[in-house]
Design a protein around this motif. Structure first.
Motif, mmCIF file in Angstrom:
data_model
loop_
_atom_site.group_PDB
_atom_site.id
_atom_site.type_symbol
_atom_site.label_atom_id
_atom_site.label_comp_id
_atom_site.label_asym_id
_atom_site.label_seq_id
_atom_site.Cartn_x
_atom_site.Cartn_y
_atom_site.Cartn_z
ATOM 1 N N MET A 65 21.958 31.067 26.220
ATOM 2 C CA MET A 65 21.706 29.640 26.433
ATOM 3 C C MET A 65 21.885 28.871 25.125
ATOM 4 O O MET A 65 22.433 27.766 25.122
ATOM 5 C CB MET A 65 20.292 29.416 26.956
ATOM 6 C CG MET A 65 20.145 29.674 28.432
ATOM 7 S SD MET A 65 18.516 30.110 28.784
ATOM 8 C CE MET A 65 17.669 29.033 29.497
ATOM 9 N N GLY A 66 21.448 29.487 24.027
ATOM 10 C CA GLY A 66 21.601 28.851 22.721
ATOM 11 C C GLY A 66 23.054 28.581 22.400
ATOM 12 O O GLY A 66 23.416 27.489 21.951
ATOM 13 N N ILE A 67 23.899 29.596 22.646
ATOM 14 C CA ILE A 67 25.332 29.428 22.379
ATOM 15 C C ILE A 67 25.886 28.262 23.199
ATOM 16 O O ILE A 67 26.576 27.383 22.684
ATOM 17 C CB ILE A 67 26.095 30.739 22.704
ATOM 18 C CG1 ILE A 67 25.657 31.849 21.742
ATOM 19 C CG2 ILE A 67 27.602 30.508 22.620
ATOM 20 C CD1 ILE A 67 26.225 33.207 22.077
ATOM 21 N N PHE A 68 25.533 28.237 24.487
ATOM 22 C CA PHE A 68 25.998 27.141 25.354
ATOM 23 C C PHE A 68 25.498 25.787 24.855
ATOM 24 O O PHE A 68 26.246 24.809 24.842
ATOM 25 C CB PHE A 68 25.513 27.370 26.790
ATOM 26 C CG PHE A 68 26.497 28.102 27.631
ATOM 27 C CD1 PHE A 68 26.466 29.481 27.711
ATOM 28 C CD2 PHE A 68 27.467 27.415 28.327
ATOM 29 C CE1 PHE A 68 27.386 30.165 28.478
ATOM 30 C CE2 PHE A 68 28.397 28.098 29.104
ATOM 31 C CZ PHE A 68 28.355 29.472 29.180
ATOM 32 N N ALA A 69 24.229 25.754 24.457
ATOM 33 C CA ALA A 69 23.645 24.484 24.032
ATOM 34 C C ALA A 69 24.359 23.940 22.802
ATOM 35 O O ALA A 69 24.687 22.755 22.731
ATOM 36 C CB ALA A 69 22.158 24.652 23.754
ATOM 37 N N VAL A 70 24.629 24.827 21.826
ATOM 38 C CA VAL A 70 25.301 24.380 20.607
ATOM 39 C C VAL A 70 26.704 23.868 20.938
ATOM 40 O O VAL A 70 27.125 22.802 20.474
ATOM 41 C CB VAL A 70 25.363 25.527 19.571
ATOM 42 C CG1 VAL A 70 26.239 25.125 18.389
ATOM 43 C CG2 VAL A 70 23.955 25.875 19.106
ATOM 44 N N ILE A 71 27.432 24.625 21.784
ATOM 45 C CA ILE A 71 28.792 24.202 22.152
ATOM 46 C C ILE A 71 28.747 22.844 22.856
ATOM 47 O O ILE A 71 29.535 21.944 22.558
ATOM 48 C CB ILE A 71 29.467 25.255 23.050
ATOM 49 C CG1 ILE A 71 29.713 26.535 22.256
ATOM 50 C CG2 ILE A 71 30.786 24.721 23.600
ATOM 51 C CD1 ILE A 71 30.236 27.674 23.097
ATOM 52 N N LEU A 72 27.799 22.687 23.788
ATOM 53 C CA LEU A 72 27.675 21.416 24.508
ATOM 54 C C LEU A 72 27.409 20.259 23.552
ATOM 55 O O LEU A 72 28.024 19.198 23.650
ATOM 56 C CB LEU A 72 26.533 21.494 25.512
ATOM 57 C CG LEU A 72 26.895 21.769 26.956
ATOM 58 C CD1 LEU A 72 25.642 21.892 27.798
ATOM 59 C CD2 LEU A 72 27.766 20.646 27.507
ATOM 60 N N PHE A 73 26.494 20.501 22.604
ATOM 61 C CA PHE A 73 26.137 19.446 21.663
ATOM 62 C C PHE A 73 27.346 19.028 20.828
ATOM 63 O O PHE A 73 27.664 17.840 20.722
ATOM 64 C CB PHE A 73 25.000 19.926 20.751
ATOM 65 C CG PHE A 73 24.578 18.913 19.746
ATOM 66 C CD1 PHE A 73 24.026 17.713 20.149
ATOM 67 C CD2 PHE A 73 24.755 19.150 18.385
ATOM 68 C CE1 PHE A 73 23.641 16.762 19.219
ATOM 69 C CE2 PHE A 73 24.386 18.202 17.456
ATOM 70 C CZ PHE A 73 23.825 17.004 17.870
#
Lengths: 138, 245
Positions: free
Chosen positions: A18-26
């Motif tokens: 989820m962290g990886i996704f969140a950073v990419i989204l941001f």
């Protein structure tokens, strides 16, 4: 001492995924906001490109995000439910020329599917003609 | 009355629960009927959800747009948000068939540009034939892109963004419901072509459909969602200029 057939790969925890996704989204939101108003490139599309590049340059391994990705893709039809119900707010438009619009949208859907698919089939056929080899897609 | 409704149903929980319940009903019907296409879960939940909102609107004598915005949207938006990471997730199937992307990138880009060009021209003339007005025609043209791209473009060429959004949603629902049937009828065989077509016509949901058909179809649909948005950005305003929309 490496045993190639390890019974289980150590799985990346779901929080890290989820962290990886969140950073990419941001980051993709930031990049997406740089595009001018008349040339919109939405954040999810930017994010798809970023993740694709990260995978291609081997910065992220597929295993590190696969579990969450498969989950999200698996429930995609459900994630579309709010978009479908959103049409409740467009019922006024439908009252005026709804039937025409819906017919036109159905036609457009078929036209887009068929024309893109046929053009691609033709171009690949052309390529095989020119280069003279017939390679099977697997 | 509105205040009372808001008090009981105005939390995001109502929208989330309603979405889940209607989807589960659709899923149940779909399984019971062994996959009858009209009982496709997404389609059922859409119709049932709108019907329930309409019932609430009728029985309270409040405008359905108000009901949607205040009662359903808070919860719906939370579910909708997950479409963002879900779209990004398609990078994985795309990456898994990187061999095909590297080999056929030129054919992929060209087929999307030419295919979209042909579609836009056909859509323009059929809309005229059906008798849609200028604004409605302009709203139809950008629908190959995802909603976030299509709506501002529709606005830019004097269309009605709400109609464009409706088109994008229905595209996805139609492709997800009868995509495989259309592929059979039009005898589409090339997996690259099928993937690109499903991604263009059905957006992210079309990619999910393509992924069910095979890894090549899935990866091609994922790449088409990215490229087609950029192609629409460029081609549709140009075409609209050309025909003086």
């Amino acid at each position: 001492m490496e045993n190639k057939s390890k019974p289980k790969k150590s799985e990346t925890s779901i929080i890290v995924q989820m962290g990886i996704f969140a950073v990419i989204l941001f980051v993709s939101y930031l990049i997406s906001s740089l595009f001018p108003k008349n040339f919109p490139v939405p954040a999810p599309v930017v994010g798809l490109i970023i993740l694709y590049l990260l995978l291609t340059f081997k910065i992220i391994k597929p295993e590190q995000i696969e579990k969450l990705s498969n989950f999200l893709i698996g429930i995609l039809a459900f994630l579309f439910v709010p978009s479908g119900i959103q049409l409740a707010a467009s019922l006024d438009i439908m009252k005026q020329s709804g039937v025409q619009l819906v017919i036109m949208i159905i036609i457009s859907t078929v036209v887009m599917l068929v024309s893109v698919a046929l053009v691609a089939t033709f171009l690949i056929w052309l390529r095989n003609k020119i280069f003279g080899k017939k390679d099977e897609l697997k | 009355m509105q205040a009372e409704l808001l008090k009981f149903l105005g939390t995001p929980m109502f929208g989330i629960a309603l979405s889940l319940v209607v989807y589960l009903i659709g899923d149940f019907l779909f399984k019971k009927t062994h996959g009858f296409f009209l009982f496709q879960p997404l389609f059922v939940s859409m119709v049932l959800g709108i019907f329930i909102l309409w019932l609430i609107a009728k029985s309270t004598n409040i405008n359905i747009t108000w009901i949607y915005t205040n009662l359903y949207k808070p919860g719906g938006d939370i579910i909708f948000w997950f479409l963002y990471p879900a779209t990004i997730a398609f990078a994985i199937p795309l990456f898994k068939r990187n061999d095909i992307v590297k080999k056929y990138w030129l054919e992929i880009v060209l087929s999307l540009i030419i295919g979209l060009g042909i579609s836009v021209v056909i859509m323009y003339f059929v809309s005229k034939l059906i008798g849609l007005n200028q604004a409605a025609i302009a709203s139809m043209l950008p629908q190959a892109a995802t909603t976030a791209v299509a709506m501002p473009i529709a606005q830019g060429i004097h269309g009605i963004p709400a109609i464009t959004a409706m088109a994008c949603i229905l595209n996805a629902v139609i492709i997800y419901a009868i995509g495989d049937w259309l592929i059979k009828i039009f005898r589409l065989k090339n997996p690259i072509g099928i993937g690109l077509g499903l991604g263009t016509a059905g957006h992210t949901l079309g990619s999910a459909k393509a992924l069910e058909l095979g890894p090549i179809e899935g990866s091609m649909a994922a790449i088409s969602v990215v490229i087609i948005s950029i192609v629409v950005d460029i081609v549709v305003p140009l075409f609209a200029n050309l025909v003086h929309l």
